[in-house]
Design a protein around this motif. Structure first.
Motif, mmCIF file in Angstrom:
data_model
loop_
_atom_site.group_PDB
_atom_site.id
_atom_site.type_symbol
_atom_site.label_atom_id
_atom_site.label_comp_id
_atom_site.label_asym_id
_atom_site.label_seq_id
_atom_site.Cartn_x
_atom_site.Cartn_y
_atom_site.Cartn_z
ATOM 1 N N LEU A 73 0.832 -1.200 0.000
ATOM 2 C CA LEU A 73 0.000 0.000 0.000
ATOM 3 C C LEU A 73 0.868 1.252 0.000
ATOM 4 O O LEU A 73 0.616 2.203 -0.749
ATOM 5 N N LYS A 74 1.914 1.234 0.783
ATOM 6 C CA LYS A 74 2.836 2.376 0.853
ATOM 7 C C LYS A 74 3.505 2.616 -0.497
ATOM 8 O O LYS A 74 3.611 3.758 -0.961
ATOM 9 N N LYS A 75 3.928 1.535 -1.174
ATOM 10 C CA LYS A 75 4.557 1.683 -2.498
ATOM 11 C C LYS A 75 3.578 2.260 -3.512
ATOM 12 O O LYS A 75 3.956 3.075 -4.354
ATOM 13 N N HIS A 76 2.321 1.814 -3.439
ATOM 14 C CA HIS A 76 1.324 2.326 -4.382
ATOM 15 C C HIS A 76 1.049 3.809 -4.136
ATOM 16 O O HIS A 76 0.968 4.593 -5.086
ATOM 17 N N VAL A 77 0.935 4.190 -2.888
ATOM 18 C CA VAL A 77 0.708 5.605 -2.561
ATOM 19 C C VAL A 77 1.896 6.451 -3.027
ATOM 20 O O VAL A 77 1.710 7.532 -3.602
ATOM 21 N N GLU A 78 3.106 5.972 -2.832
ATOM 22 C CA GLU A 78 4.292 6.704 -3.288
ATOM 23 C C GLU A 78 4.289 6.853 -4.802
ATOM 24 O O GLU A 78 4.635 7.917 -5.329
ATOM 25 N N CYS A 79 3.900 5.791 -5.500
ATOM 26 C CA CYS A 79 3.831 5.860 -6.963
ATOM 27 C C CYS A 79 2.797 6.893 -7.408
ATOM 28 O O CYS A 79 3.067 7.703 -8.298
ATOM 29 N N MET A 80 1.626 6.872 -6.790
ATOM 30 C CA MET A 80 0.573 7.825 -7.155
ATOM 31 C C MET A 80 1.010 9.259 -6.869
ATOM 32 O O MET A 80 0.791 10.151 -7.690
ATOM 33 N N ARG A 81 1.640 9.478 -5.738
ATOM 34 C CA ARG A 81 2.132 10.828 -5.416
ATOM 35 C C ARG A 81 3.237 11.243 -6.370
ATOM 36 O O ARG A 81 3.373 12.425 -6.689
#
Length: 87
Positions: A73-81
């Protein structure tokens, strides 16, 4: 002489209203002109497909158990940001 008298009875010209200030466009992360981090204009549903599919698979496999999918989840949020989305 009559100009002064007639101005008492005739309405004075009203000044034209000032033009409304230009409204700022609302930030659109899918607009490449507003968001150089997203030059392809990807929408949130189509951005970061690798991290999104890994995150979704983890949640399907583990449910919403605390901490099981936190790293994905953290990796996905970082990618989106990284693409300029406010998450």
């Amino acid at each position: 002489m009559f100009q002064g008298i007639s101005s008492w009875w005739s309405p004075s010209p009203t000044p034209a209203p000032a033009p409304a200030p230009a409204l700022k466009e609302k930030y659109d992360p899918t607009n490449p002109k507003m968001n150089p981090l997203n030059p392809q204009g990807l929408k949130p549903c189509c951005a970061c497909p690798e991290t999104k599919s890994a995150r979704d698979a983890c949640f399907l496999q583990n449910g919403s158990e605390e901490g099981k999918c936190a790293e994905l989840l953290k990796k996905h949020v970082e990618c989106m940001r990284g693409l300029g989305f406010n998450i």
